[in-house]
Design an enzyme around this catalytic site. Structure first.
Site, PDB file in Angstrom:
ATOM      1  N   LEU A  59      33.171  48.325  33.185  1.00  0.00           N
ATOM      2  CA  LEU A  59      32.856  46.956  33.607  1.00  0.00           C
ATOM      3  C   LEU A  59      33.274  46.647  35.040  1.00  0.00           C
ATOM      4  O   LEU A  59      32.685  45.794  35.688  1.00  0.00           O
ATOM      5  CB  LEU A  59      33.519  45.945  32.666  1.00  0.00           C
ATOM      6  N   GLY A  60      34.328  47.298  35.524  1.00  0.00           N
ATOM      7  CA  GLY A  60      34.792  46.998  36.871  1.00  0.00           C
ATOM      8  C   GLY A  60      36.199  47.509  37.089  1.00  0.00           C
ATOM      9  O   GLY A  60      36.849  48.020  36.174  1.00  0.00           O
ATOM     10  N   GLY A  63      42.827  46.590  41.838  1.00  0.00           N
ATOM     11  CA  GLY A  63      44.256  46.817  41.767  1.00  0.00           C
ATOM     12  C   GLY A  63      44.555  48.155  41.114  1.00  0.00           C
ATOM     13  O   GLY A  63      44.028  49.189  41.499  1.00  0.00           O
ATOM     14  N   PHE A  64      45.381  48.120  40.054  1.00  0.00           N
ATOM     15  CA  PHE A  64      45.749  49.348  39.356  1.00  0.00           C
ATOM     16  C   PHE A  64      44.924  49.566  38.091  1.00  0.00           C
ATOM     17  O   PHE A  64      45.111  50.552  37.399  1.00  0.00           O
ATOM     18  CB  PHE A  64      47.232  49.300  38.961  1.00  0.00           C
ATOM     19  N   ALA A  65      44.074  48.637  37.755  1.00  0.00           N
ATOM     20  CA  ALA A  65      43.408  48.671  36.453  1.00  0.00           C
ATOM     21  C   ALA A  65      41.921  48.945  36.552  1.00  0.00           C
ATOM     22  O   ALA A  65      41.282  48.706  37.572  1.00  0.00           O
ATOM     23  CB  ALA A  65      43.647  47.354  35.730  1.00  0.00           C
ATOM     24  N   LYS A  82      41.237  45.661  29.561  1.00  0.00           N
ATOM     25  CA  LYS A  82      41.857  45.968  30.857  1.00  0.00           C
ATOM     26  C   LYS A  82      42.868  47.083  30.618  1.00  0.00           C
ATOM     27  O   LYS A  82      43.757  46.949  29.782  1.00  0.00           O
ATOM     28  CB  LYS A  82      42.523  44.709  31.395  1.00  0.00           C
ATOM     29  N   GLU A 131      38.860  38.004  26.386  1.00  0.00           N
ATOM     30  CA  GLU A 131      37.624  37.342  25.973  1.00  0.00           C
ATOM     31  C   GLU A 131      36.485  37.828  26.862  1.00  0.00           C
ATOM     32  O   GLU A 131      36.618  37.871  28.083  1.00  0.00           O
ATOM     33  CB  GLU A 131      37.773  35.823  26.102  1.00  0.00           C
ATOM     34  N   ASP A 176      45.901  30.485  42.062  1.00  0.00           N
ATOM     35  CA  ASP A 176      44.899  31.395  42.625  1.00  0.00           C
ATOM     36  C   ASP A 176      43.500  31.040  42.123  1.00  0.00           C
ATOM     37  O   ASP A 176      42.705  31.919  41.782  1.00  0.00           O
ATOM     38  CB  ASP A 176      45.236  32.850  42.279  1.00  0.00           C
ATOM     39  N   LYS A 178      39.904  30.437  42.466  1.00  0.00           N
ATOM     40  CA  LYS A 178      38.867  30.852  43.415  1.00  0.00           C
ATOM     41  C   LYS A 178      37.653  31.277  42.605  1.00  0.00           C
ATOM     42  O   LYS A 178      37.724  31.441  41.380  1.00  0.00           O
ATOM     43  CB  LYS A 178      39.359  31.999  44.296  1.00  0.00           C
TER      44      LYS A 178
END
EC number: 2.7.11.21
Length: 603
Positions: A59-60, A63-65, A82, A131, A176, A178
């Site tokens: 899915l994408g 960072g580290f995940a 994740k 979710e 955060d 955005k």
């Protein structure tokens, strides 16, 4: 997507902490561990609940995940999972950050906050079950649409405010907010996610000192490090509102230092075409003095919300092209607007239906915009081809994958009858269209009744199969012929789709132009998408200049979406590279033919 804490810390946390979870903003392209996907087990086991998950499509990452679809082995329910390798999470502040994320997020449950469904670990990885938000985030919407219509902005902002009201009532500051952290589910409901920078206010009047946030949305009091509180979220919502209505953030520059300077000086301007009521609310939220801003609980009482039209639902088509609001002209008239409390009842008070044949036609997408999209695409393809992506010592094509850029619409079937009538096509949502030889277009929606007619000059009007002028009878008959030809069984299934509230606002992209070569058919849609279907091996390219991405469907019908800039960086296989070279030639041809056509019109 924010880093998770190393499990050593989590193992020492209270036993029930493992039942939590935190959403992450999958920011594709951020640095991550390349071999991660190869090491992750195909079957994931939650040792506490004994639930078993099967890992699915990517899915994408960020960072580290990395994030994958995972499905419950028993219920078959699908979640985004994740997944964070413990080997990359060794620093104490990363562990603290994850613990804070979990302790905050596990306590939250609201319609407009991303839910979580589990949190567990094995010897190598930390897993968070979230979710599913199938329609990605407002960031992808922004890239495709830029400035939204005012009713759309009002629709999304209301939900953001409701979610944030809930957070503030629970003493949580998100810090955060955005576009990329505002996710969308299948019903286009906003879900606030990514609590990696969130904090809890422990006592009344507490001011936080940590410098955190995203440059374009960060509040001046955070930059000054004098202490901040709930007001930073209101500032961020002001930036979001500006971005949704104007098409770009208020303080954005190419230089981070300059952006921060503008924020500190409160240096921004609102374009004159913005509704004064909307401009006033933006100005209230973007005040340098945090105490002068309205609280989150006061926002929905502003005139922008109380006197403006708020759609109860929006159609999926809004993700790529503007909706039509002509079905409710009285609701848009300032002298006859419903109060917020009435509009917000949603399904209980659906918008009044009006005879489609009386709707005012709408003209969209100027030739200049279309040419701009094609020019952008030509530049993107020129750049990736110049990098010779297949001529690398090490090709890492998988690192260029970006599922967030998957197209909303593409052509799934087509039939060429242009020697007599025109080209018929079916979109991926089972709607059917015909580009007639006289340059008019007719589209039948997947409900089997709604029609969209586009005249030669681009003027759109809306009708139904049961109610239309006699002058269109022949074209509707021909459309049905094309429809039946292109697999009647599949289209019957589409015709049985239950109409959902908001679909009455839908506008579909249509086929602007097409041509055939010996090798392929090239299809150019009104939303900027260029699709190339190759005859010999049935491979396909779907190119989107707005997302700067390409979807490649290979001989095995594998569907992969890549960012063109990342293909430039990581390279790609020879098969894809050769098709990208061909695509550049075809886009150049499209652009040249449009320029020639415009010169003829001008003369």
């Amino acid at each position: 997507m924010n880093a998770a804490a190393k499990a050593g810390k989590l193992a020492r946390a209270p036993a029930d902490l493992g039942k939590g979870g935190v959403p992450g903003d999958a920011a594709p392209g951020a640095p991550g561990a390349a071999p991660l996907a190869k090491e992750i087990p195909e079957v994931l086991m939650d040792p506490r609940s004994r639930r078993q998950y099967v890992r699915g499509r990517f899915l994408g990452k960020g960072g580290f995940a990395k994030c994958f679809e995972i499905s419950d082995s028993d219920t078959k329910e699908v979640f985004p999972g994740k997944i964070v390798p413990k080997s990359l999470l060794l620093k104490p502040h990363q562990k603290e950050k994850m613990s804070m994320e979990i302790s905050i997020h596990r306590s939250l449950a609201h319609q407009h906050v991303v839910g979580f469904h589990g949190f567990f670990e094995d010897s190598d990885f930390v897993f968070v079950v979230l979710e599913l938000c199938r329609r990605r985030s407002l960031l992808e919407l922004h890239k495709r649409r830029k400035a939204l219509t005012e009713p759309e902005a009002r629709y999304y902002l209301r939900q953001i405010v409701l979610g944030c009201q809930y957070l503030h009532r629970n003493q949580v500051i998100h810090r955060d907010l955005k576009l990329g952290n505002l996710f969308l589910n299948e019903d286009l409901e906003v879900k606030i996610g990514d609590f990696g920078l969130a904090t809890k206010v422990e006592y009344e009047g507490e001011r936080k000192k940590t410098l955190c946030g995203t440059p374009n949305y960060i509040a001046p009091e955070v930059l000054s490090k004098k202490g901040h509180s709930f007001e930073v979220d209101v500032w961020s919502i002001g930036c979001i509102m500006y971005t949704l209505l104007v098409g770009k953030p208020p303080f954005e520059t190419s230089c981070l230092k300059e952006t921060y300077l503008r924020i500190k000086k409160n240096e921004y301007s609102i374009p004159k075409h913005i509704n004064p009521v909307a401009a006033s609310l933006i100005q209230k939220m973007l005040q340098t003095d945090p105490t002068a801003r309205p609280t989150i609980h006061e926002l929905l009482n502003d005139e922008f919300f109380t006197s403006g039209y708020i759609p109860a639902r929006l159609p999926i088509t809004c993700l790529t092209i503007p909706p039509r609001f002509s079905i409710a002209p009285s609701s848009l008239d300032p002298s006859n607007r419903k109060p917020l409390t009435v509009l917000n009842k949603g399904v209980e008070n659906p918008l009044p239906d009006r005879p489609r044949e009386k709707e005012e036609p709408v003209v969209r997408e100027t030739n200049e915009a279309i040419e701009c999209h094609l020019s952008d695409l030509l530049q993107q393809l020129t750049s990736v081809n110049a990098s010779k992506p297949s001529e690398r010592g090490l090709v890492r094509q998988e690192e260029a994958e970006d599922p967030a850029c998957i197209p909303i619409f593409w052509v799934s079937k087509w039939v060429d009858y242009s020697d007599k009538y025109g080209l018929g096509y079916q979109l991926c949502d089972n709607s059917v269209g015909v580009l007639f030889n006289d340059s008019t277009r007719l589209i039948l929606y997947n409900d089997g009744d709604s029609l969209q007619y586009i005249e030669r000059d681009g003027t759109e009007s809306y009708l139904t199969v049961s109610s239309h002028p006699n002058s269109l009878m022949k074209k509707i008959t021909l459309l049905n012929y094309f429809r039946n030809y292109m697999s009647e069984h599949l289209l019957k299934a589409g015709a049985n789709i239950t109409p959902r509230e908001g679909d009455e606002l839908a506008r579909l992209p249509y086929l602007r132009t097409w041509f055939r070569t010996r090798s392929a058919i090239i299809l150019h849609l009104s939303n900027g998408t260029v699709q190339i279907n190759f005859f010999q091996d049935h491979t396909k390219l779907i190119l989107c200049p707005l997302m700067a991405a390409v979807t490649y469907i290979n001989e095995k019908r594998d569907f992969r979406t890549y960012r063109l800039s990342l293909l430039e960086e990581y390279g790609c296989c020879k098969e894809l590279a050769s098709r990208l070279r061909y695509a550049r030639t075809m886009v150049d041809k499209l652009l040249s033919s449009r320029s020639a056509c415009n010169r003829l019109k001008a003369s």
